[in-house]
Scaffold this motif. Structure first.
Motif, PDB file in Angstrom:
ATOM      1  N   UNK A  66       3.901  16.698  80.257  1.00 27.06           N
ATOM      2  CA  UNK A  66       2.467  16.679  79.967  1.00 27.06           C
ATOM      3  C   UNK A  66       2.192  15.521  79.021  1.00 27.06           C
ATOM      4  N   UNK A  67       1.367  14.622  79.469  1.00 29.43           N
ATOM      5  CA  UNK A  67       0.933  13.545  78.588  1.00 29.43           C
ATOM      6  C   UNK A  67      -0.553  13.764  78.310  1.00 29.43           C
ATOM      7  N   UNK A  68      -1.018  13.160  77.267  1.00 30.20           N
ATOM      8  CA  UNK A  68      -2.423  13.309  76.896  1.00 30.20           C
ATOM      9  C   UNK A  68      -3.062  11.930  76.891  1.00 30.20           C
ATOM     10  N   UNK A  69      -4.088  11.790  77.729  1.00 27.47           N
ATOM     11  CA  UNK A  69      -4.826  10.537  77.810  1.00 27.47           C
ATOM     12  C   UNK A  69      -6.297  10.836  77.594  1.00 27.47           C
ATOM     13  N   UNK A  70      -6.884  10.194  76.620  1.00 25.26           N
ATOM     14  CA  UNK A  70      -8.300  10.399  76.287  1.00 25.26           C
ATOM     15  C   UNK A  70      -8.627  11.870  76.068  1.00 25.26           C
ATOM     16  N   UNK A  71      -7.704  12.583  75.427  1.00 25.32           N
ATOM     17  CA  UNK A  71      -7.925  13.988  75.112  1.00 25.32           C
ATOM     18  C   UNK A  71      -7.738  14.941  76.281  1.00 25.32           C
ATOM     19  N   UNK A  72      -7.254  14.427  77.436  1.00 25.90           N
ATOM     20  CA  UNK A  72      -7.034  15.280  78.604  1.00 25.90           C
ATOM     21  C   UNK A  72      -5.551  15.329  78.956  1.00 25.90           C
ATOM     22  N   UNK A  73      -5.122  16.491  79.451  1.00 23.14           N
ATOM     23  CA  UNK A  73      -3.747  16.646  79.901  1.00 23.14           C
ATOM     24  C   UNK A  73      -3.541  15.917  81.222  1.00 23.14           C
ATOM     25  N   UNK A  74      -2.416  15.228  81.347  1.00 21.18           N
ATOM     26  CA  UNK A  74      -2.023  14.581  82.592  1.00 21.18           C
ATOM     27  C   UNK A  74      -0.629  15.097  82.955  1.00 21.18           C
ATOM     28  N   UNK A  75      -0.557  16.095  83.875  1.00 22.34           N
ATOM     29  CA  UNK A  75       0.746  16.645  84.247  1.00 22.34           C
ATOM     30  C   UNK A  75       1.464  15.754  85.255  1.00 22.34           C
ATOM     31  N   UNK A  76       2.783  15.621  85.088  1.00 23.03           N
ATOM     32  CA  UNK A  76       3.614  14.864  86.016  1.00 23.03           C
ATOM     33  C   UNK A  76       4.799  15.747  86.405  1.00 23.03           C
ATOM     34  N   UNK A  77       4.889  16.088  87.689  1.00 25.40           N
ATOM     35  CA  UNK A  77       5.993  16.912  88.180  1.00 25.40           C
ATOM     36  C   UNK A  77       7.162  16.029  88.568  1.00 25.40           C
ATOM     37  N   UNK A  78       8.367  16.454  88.183  1.00 25.09           N
ATOM     38  CA  UNK A  78       9.577  15.758  88.586  1.00 25.09           C
ATOM     39  C   UNK A  78      10.195  16.430  89.807  1.00 25.09           C
ATOM     40  N   UNK A  79      11.338  15.945  90.227  1.00 27.27           N
ATOM     41  CA  UNK A  79      12.055  16.523  91.366  1.00 27.27           C
ATOM     42  C   UNK A  79      12.751  17.800  90.917  1.00 27.27           C
TER      43      UNK A  79
END
Length: 198
Positions: A66-79
């Motif tokens: 989970x990264x946070x960009x401009x106060x919003x969560x950005x989820x990134x799924x791995x393998x």
């Protein structure tokens, strides 16, 4: 790996601002906020999360960042790591390998019999090489698309020319190995993934 529209909607709803709801039993208010206080950004950016998906008798453990960009969560799924829970929990092993080559340190090819993210079984093509291979404890797997995985192993069982071993360390290509195994699992179990693939 990109998230589907349903997954994005789920995360969006999960972190959307909601009015506090009262629970009848406890009388406590429950609220979720999508705005993270600045002193907590670092905690979320460095946290390791895992998303579990269960398909039949398999568990797929997806690493989730989970990264946070401009106060919003950005989820990134791995393998995902694939776990077979039918007869106890163990990493799923593939056994049908097309365009995959296993080599020792001298570049000699051997037959790959089974492979998981934690273990390997192979048949030594030349019995005279067996002792050397067991001493070197190092192999290289050439995956389709010319991708390489270098690993160190510890022999668990040796029967004639067949070696069963646990993977002690993946020196190079851990993500490539996971992606290869995940794609192999999808190909071998297409009926389980029907309706899930786009």
């Amino acid at each position: 790996m990109e998230l589907s529209q349903e997954e994005l909607a789920f995360f969006s709803n999960m972190f959307a601002d909601k009015t506090p709801e009262q629970t009848e039993e406890s009388g406590h208010a429950l609220s979720i906020k999508s705005e993270i206080p600045s002193n907590l950004y670092q905690v979320f950016e460095q946290s390791k999360l895992t998303l579990l998906a269960e398909i039949s008798h398999y568990q797929l453990w997806f690493p989730l960042e989970m990264t946070i960009e401009n106060g919003e969560f950005k989820p990134v799924l791995g393998t995902p790591e694939i776990v077979d829970i039918q007869n106890g929990e163990r990493s799923w092993r593939g056994g049908d390998f097309v365009n995959v080559e296993l080599q020792d340190q001298k570049g000699k090819a051997h037959d790959l019999l089974s492979l998981s993210s934690t273990g390997i079984a192979f048949r030594v093509s030349d019995r005279r090489s067996l002792k050397r291979i067991l001493n070197e404890k190092s192999l290289c797997i050439s995956l389709p698309n010319e991708e390489q995985v270098a690993l160190e192993f510890e022999a668990v069982r040796v029967e004639r020319d067949v070696v069963a071993a646990k993977i002690a360390k993946v020196q190079r290509g851990r993500d490539r190995l996971r992606k290869f195994l995940f794609n192999l699992h999808r190909n071998e179990n297409q009926q389980l993934y029907q309706g899930l693939q786009s």
